[in-house]
Motif scaffolding. Sequence first.
Motif, mmCIF file in Angstrom:
data_model
loop_
_atom_site.group_PDB
_atom_site.id
_atom_site.type_symbol
_atom_site.label_atom_id
_atom_site.label_comp_id
_atom_site.label_asym_id
_atom_site.label_seq_id
_atom_site.Cartn_x
_atom_site.Cartn_y
_atom_site.Cartn_z
ATOM 1 N N GLU A 20 0.823 -1.211 0.000
ATOM 2 C CA GLU A 20 0.000 0.000 0.000
ATOM 3 C C GLU A 20 0.857 1.261 0.000
ATOM 4 O O GLU A 20 0.505 2.258 -0.625
ATOM 5 N N GLY A 21 1.982 1.207 0.701
ATOM 6 C CA GLY A 21 2.887 2.349 0.730
ATOM 7 C C GLY A 21 3.440 2.666 -0.646
ATOM 8 O O GLY A 21 3.445 3.832 -1.070
ATOM 9 N N LEU A 22 3.886 1.645 -1.358
ATOM 10 C CA LEU A 22 4.400 1.861 -2.720
ATOM 11 C C LEU A 22 3.309 2.411 -3.633
ATOM 12 O O LEU A 22 3.562 3.311 -4.437
ATOM 13 N N GLN A 23 2.093 1.892 -3.480
ATOM 14 C CA GLN A 23 0.995 2.384 -4.321
ATOM 15 C C GLN A 23 0.662 3.836 -3.991
ATOM 16 O O GLN A 23 0.429 4.645 -4.883
ATOM 17 N N ARG A 24 0.675 4.173 -2.717
ATOM 18 C CA ARG A 24 0.403 5.560 -2.326
ATOM 19 C C ARG A 24 1.471 6.503 -2.890
ATOM 20 O O ARG A 24 1.158 7.613 -3.330
ATOM 21 N N ILE A 25 2.713 6.060 -2.852
ATOM 22 C CA ILE A 25 3.795 6.882 -3.396
ATOM 23 C C ILE A 25 3.592 7.080 -4.895
ATOM 24 O O ILE A 25 3.696 8.202 -5.400
ATOM 25 N N ARG A 26 3.277 6.006 -5.604
ATOM 26 C CA ARG A 26 3.017 6.124 -7.052
ATOM 27 C C ARG A 26 1.843 7.061 -7.322
ATOM 28 O O ARG A 26 1.908 7.917 -8.209
ATOM 29 N N ASP A 27 0.763 6.899 -6.561
ATOM 30 C CA ASP A 27 -0.421 7.742 -6.741
ATOM 31 C C ASP A 27 -0.114 9.207 -6.448
ATOM 32 O O ASP A 27 -0.599 10.107 -7.140
ATOM 33 N N THR A 28 0.691 9.461 -5.420
ATOM 34 C CA THR A 28 1.042 10.834 -5.072
ATOM 35 C C THR A 28 1.890 11.472 -6.158
ATOM 36 O O THR A 28 1.674 12.631 -6.522
ATOM 37 N N VAL A 29 2.831 10.724 -6.697
ATOM 38 C CA VAL A 29 3.651 11.255 -7.789
ATOM 39 C C VAL A 29 2.765 11.567 -8.997
ATOM 40 O O VAL A 29 2.898 12.630 -9.620
ATOM 41 N N ALA A 30 1.824 10.691 -9.312
ATOM 42 C CA ALA A 30 0.910 10.934 -10.433
ATOM 43 C C ALA A 30 0.081 12.199 -10.187
ATOM 44 O O ALA A 30 -0.112 13.012 -11.098
ATOM 45 N N LEU A 31 -0.391 12.376 -8.950
ATOM 46 C CA LEU A 31 -1.146 13.573 -8.601
ATOM 47 C C LEU A 31 -0.286 14.825 -8.771
ATOM 48 O O LEU A 31 -0.720 15.816 -9.362
ATOM 49 N N LEU A 32 0.924 14.771 -8.266
ATOM 50 C CA LEU A 32 1.818 15.924 -8.378
ATOM 51 C C LEU A 32 2.154 16.232 -9.838
ATOM 52 O O LEU A 32 2.267 17.401 -10.213
ATOM 53 N N GLU A 33 2.297 15.200 -10.646
ATOM 54 C CA GLU A 33 2.593 15.419 -12.061
ATOM 55 C C GLU A 33 1.452 16.154 -12.765
ATOM 56 O O GLU A 33 1.678 16.864 -13.738
ATOM 57 N N LEU A 34 0.231 16.006 -12.250
ATOM 58 C CA LEU A 34 -0.920 16.729 -12.804
ATOM 59 C C LEU A 34 -0.992 18.178 -12.333
ATOM 60 O O LEU A 34 -1.458 19.053 -13.060
ATOM 61 N N LYS A 35 -0.539 18.426 -11.098
ATOM 62 C CA LYS A 35 -0.772 19.732 -10.483
ATOM 63 C C LYS A 35 0.482 20.591 -10.322
ATOM 64 O O LYS A 35 0.354 21.805 -10.141
#
Length: 174
Positions: free
Chosen positions: A82-97
């Motif tokens: 879950e930690g790795l997935q959260r990190i991936r999701d956060t990077v994807a979010l930051l790449e959008l914003k």
Amino acid sequence: MTTKAEFNAEEWDRVLQGPAIAGLMVVSAQRGGTIRESMEMAKAYKEARQQHARTDLLGEIVSTPPTLDTREFESVEQLRTEGLQRIRDTVALLELKASSEEVDAYKGFVLTVAERAAEATKSGGVLGIGGERVSDAERAALDEIAAALGTERDAPSVTDAPPAEPPADSPPKT
């Protein structure tokens, strides 16, 4: 420049939690040393606060302590996946914003927090003698975190350095 105002509360919590999750993943990869590892993670935040004004994204991130309830993870494996997935999701979010520079700064900070946790204590050895600065399990966790961030760890780093050889004039171990 991206600011906290561009994220909703849940998104901002995820952004804040990324570095802490990465550090926790490293701490849980190898038993022992959680106090030193936590102190090193806190030092990484302090140093980042000194380097970044609250006017940039990373400055806003490090000025707010993350709220992370470690009890939400029932096992080390759940923390890892879950930690790795959260990190991936956060990077994807930051790449959008955020700008690419801000995303790179975030990735670098997450990795720095994890590396500082890994380097905090020696593994193996007896009473601080011998052992290695970063265990294989911690090294593997760092590699997974770097992959989740979509980056590579700088090579060679302290965490990858082989154990120091004893001086040539030292007596052989028996």
